[in-house]
Design an enzyme around this catalytic site. Sequence first.
Site, PDB file in Angstrom:
ATOM      1  N   HIS A 373     -13.356   7.935 -16.343  1.00 53.71           N
ATOM      2  CA  HIS A 373     -14.255   8.944 -15.762  1.00 53.71           C
ATOM      3  C   HIS A 373     -14.757   9.959 -16.771  1.00 53.71           C
ATOM      4  O   HIS A 373     -15.884  10.431 -16.663  1.00 53.71           O
ATOM      5  CB  HIS A 373     -13.565   9.664 -14.590  1.00 53.71           C
ATOM      6  CG  HIS A 373     -12.359  10.455 -14.959  1.00 53.71           C
ATOM      7  ND1 HIS A 373     -11.130   9.877 -15.172  1.00 53.71           N
ATOM      8  CD2 HIS A 373     -12.173  11.784 -15.164  1.00 53.71           C
ATOM      9  CE1 HIS A 373     -10.247  10.810 -15.468  1.00 53.71           C
ATOM     10  NE2 HIS A 373     -10.842  11.986 -15.484  1.00 53.71           N
ATOM     11  N   ASP A 374     -13.957  10.314 -17.776  1.00 52.01           N
ATOM     12  CA  ASP A 374     -14.373  11.336 -18.742  1.00 52.01           C
ATOM     13  C   ASP A 374     -14.692  10.762 -20.113  1.00 52.01           C
ATOM     14  O   ASP A 374     -14.673  11.488 -21.111  1.00 52.01           O
ATOM     15  CB  ASP A 374     -13.276  12.399 -18.880  1.00 52.01           C
ATOM     16  CG  ASP A 374     -13.413  13.516 -17.861  1.00 52.01           C
ATOM     17  OD1 ASP A 374     -14.529  13.695 -17.331  1.00 52.01           O
ATOM     18  OD2 ASP A 374     -12.412  14.194 -17.578  1.00 52.01           O
ATOM     19  N   LYS A 377     -16.915  12.477 -22.816  1.00 50.61           N
ATOM     20  CA  LYS A 377     -16.518  13.660 -23.567  1.00 50.61           C
ATOM     21  C   LYS A 377     -16.417  13.404 -25.066  1.00 50.61           C
ATOM     22  O   LYS A 377     -16.328  14.361 -25.842  1.00 50.61           O
ATOM     23  CB  LYS A 377     -15.186  14.199 -23.045  1.00 50.61           C
ATOM     24  CG  LYS A 377     -15.300  14.912 -21.696  1.00 50.61           C
ATOM     25  CD  LYS A 377     -13.962  15.511 -21.279  1.00 50.61           C
ATOM     26  CE  LYS A 377     -14.068  16.275 -19.968  1.00 50.61           C
ATOM     27  NZ  LYS A 377     -12.754  16.812 -19.545  1.00 50.61           N
ATOM     28  N   HIS A 402     -21.777  15.234 -20.537  1.00 56.22           N
ATOM     29  CA  HIS A 402     -20.797  14.157 -20.718  1.00 56.22           C
ATOM     30  C   HIS A 402     -20.838  13.084 -19.626  1.00 56.22           C
ATOM     31  O   HIS A 402     -20.567  11.911 -19.920  1.00 56.22           O
ATOM     32  CB  HIS A 402     -19.381  14.734 -20.905  1.00 56.22           C
ATOM     33  CG  HIS A 402     -18.662  15.086 -19.645  1.00 56.22           C
ATOM     34  ND1 HIS A 402     -18.688  16.348 -19.103  1.00 56.22           N
ATOM     35  CD2 HIS A 402     -17.862  14.355 -18.824  1.00 56.22           C
ATOM     36  CE1 HIS A 402     -17.940  16.364 -18.007  1.00 56.22           C
ATOM     37  NE2 HIS A 402     -17.429  15.173 -17.810  1.00 56.22           N
ATOM     38  N   HIS A 428     -18.826  11.701 -10.918  1.00 55.76           N
ATOM     39  CA  HIS A 428     -17.613  12.381 -10.468  1.00 55.76           C
ATOM     40  C   HIS A 428     -17.735  13.907 -10.534  1.00 55.76           C
ATOM     41  O   HIS A 428     -16.840  14.612 -10.062  1.00 55.76           O
ATOM     42  CB  HIS A 428     -16.381  11.903 -11.251  1.00 55.76           C
ATOM     43  CG  HIS A 428     -16.282  12.410 -12.653  1.00 55.76           C
ATOM     44  ND1 HIS A 428     -17.096  11.958 -13.668  1.00 55.76           N
ATOM     45  CD2 HIS A 428     -15.456  13.329 -13.228  1.00 55.76           C
ATOM     46  CE1 HIS A 428     -16.775  12.576 -14.789  1.00 55.76           C
ATOM     47  NE2 HIS A 428     -15.785  13.406 -14.562  1.00 55.76           N
ATOM     48  N   HIS A 429     -18.837  14.429 -11.108  1.00 55.88           N
ATOM     49  CA  HIS A 429     -19.086  15.876 -11.067  1.00 55.88           C
ATOM     50  C   HIS A 429     -20.213  16.239 -10.098  1.00 55.88           C
ATOM     51  O   HIS A 429     -20.636  17.395 -10.055  1.00 55.88           O
ATOM     52  CB  HIS A 429     -19.414  16.394 -12.467  1.00 55.88           C
ATOM     53  CG  HIS A 429     -18.209  16.593 -13.335  1.00 55.88           C
ATOM     54  ND1 HIS A 429     -17.224  17.500 -13.041  1.00 55.88           N
ATOM     55  CD2 HIS A 429     -17.817  15.966 -14.478  1.00 55.88           C
ATOM     56  CE1 HIS A 429     -16.283  17.448 -13.971  1.00 55.88           C
ATOM     57  NE2 HIS A 429     -16.615  16.522 -14.843  1.00 55.88           N
ATOM     58  N   ASP A 457      -9.383  13.477  -9.613  1.00 54.80           N
ATOM     59  CA  ASP A 457      -9.433  14.177 -10.897  1.00 54.80           C
ATOM     60  C   ASP A 457      -9.123  15.663 -10.730  1.00 54.80           C
ATOM     61  O   ASP A 457      -8.296  16.235 -11.455  1.00 54.80           O
ATOM     62  CB  ASP A 457     -10.820  13.979 -11.519  1.00 54.80           C
ATOM     63  CG  ASP A 457     -10.954  14.643 -12.883  1.00 54.80           C
ATOM     64  OD1 ASP A 457      -9.949  14.687 -13.624  1.00 54.80           O
ATOM     65  OD2 ASP A 457     -12.056  15.110 -13.200  1.00 54.80           O
TER      66      ASP A 457
END
Length: 516
Positions: A373-374, A377, A402, A428-429, A457
């Site tokens: 998911h990240d 970054k 990101h 997811h954000h 998360d």
Amino acid sequence: MDDDELVFASDELTENVLSKQAKWRILVVDDEQEIHQVTSLVMNDMVFDGHGISLEFASSAEEAKTILAADQEHDIAVAIVDVVMESPHAGLELVQWVRDELKNHTIRLILRTGQPGEAPEESVIRNYDINDYKNKTELTALRLKTSLYATLRSYRDIRIIERHRRGLEKIIDATSQFIECDTLSEFASTILDQISVILNIESSQIVCCAVVKEYTQKRSDLKVLAANQGATEHLAIDQTSLTATVDARIADALQSKRNIETEAYFVGYFTTKRGTESVLYVENATPLEAVQHHLLGVFTHNIAVAHENLKLRDVIKESQKELSYVIGEAVEMRSKETGSHVKRVAKISYLLAQKYGLTESEAELIKLASPLHDVGKVGIPDHILNKPGKHDVDESRIMQTHPTIGYEMLNKSDNPILQLGAHISHEHHERWDGKGYPRQLSGKNIHVAGRITAVADVFDALGSKRCYKGPWDEDEIVEYFMQEKGRRFEPELVDLLLADLPSFLDIRRQFPDQPD
């Protein structure tokens, strides 16, 4: 100040993305020859991650396009671009061309200008996909090197993730071929063939063998499943005549029960739940790199599980999960968080997906993809990623890129895990009320995997220590989710989470953070 101090963070855990003789390629685009000369003088002796700098120069945006279009492998790490050249906005147009038409999201872009009025800093940072923006009048040698170190680090990390992504695809393909094997002979041949594919080298250059140690009630047997000690053809699977050196190295791994990784050779060790110990030995004419060690480590696991599958017809899934964790943990290490976070997010997402009513295969796919998911970054500079305080407006804009970076990295693959990982990274954000980022999606326009991973998360992050906060207690977490129900999160998912809170909290106890 010593130039080495500009690296800012330890690179001991990173991998080489260049050959030992290669240098970092830097493109300088400026219509002033004096700038070329000064830049060359400042950066001539720079060294990053054990490699020097190779400067290339272009005097116009059009000349730069020719150079960049020829860079099919995206080997140019950084482009330092002047804004005003053959036209007042030639540099800005070049940046847009690189991202939108050339589709190169790997290269790091630094804009610099001697006429800031032509391109105001805030609007440029907001509207263009760049990594830094400098005014020539303020650009000292130290600041130029500082900016270059940061962008090189981002480029390096993106290339590492790319290599892991390609390796994951190859390992998943190899796994499917193992499942299709009907005989031990086919299995042995597949082991040897796929090692050369994963390492991207000719099979004739490899010395390799796969060994399993199986236990019964009365004795233990050491079996050579496949061996090709530099021969042009694979040896028979009942071959037991290994050289003394290879035999000793395998015995060392079995005795120490761990992987042995050197530049000269790799011995991967794995034991299954049934007590079978498996060893994969690989030796190559040229030094083995860290990324190859990672892939071979996962591949050792595949061989062991696939061997049992050949006998028991079990489904092989562990390899996909482990490399997803490797990629997720690489990002967590860089952001100074623990690898346990991605494991917990995967477990929480899986349980939440089951409670939401998704099928077992859908829930399993979310578990495998959620550690990614990240991943975007890796494109965020360290000073923003690890800032202990609140981000300012410009830093927030950069941080909010990101999800898109992660989507662009993963969406290139047709693999279902990476495809779902791309959606999760991208969404997811987003928020249930449409006030999230990057696309302000709302409600069920957000992919279900994105909605589930968002809850997982945040739930885990709130209970964890971060560079900007301490862990929250249970009551604070519950209160937060009640407040954000129907705003940030889908109401049904919040209800499912809080209805069985002990089960979700138990996942944290199963996978605790390692102490600092």
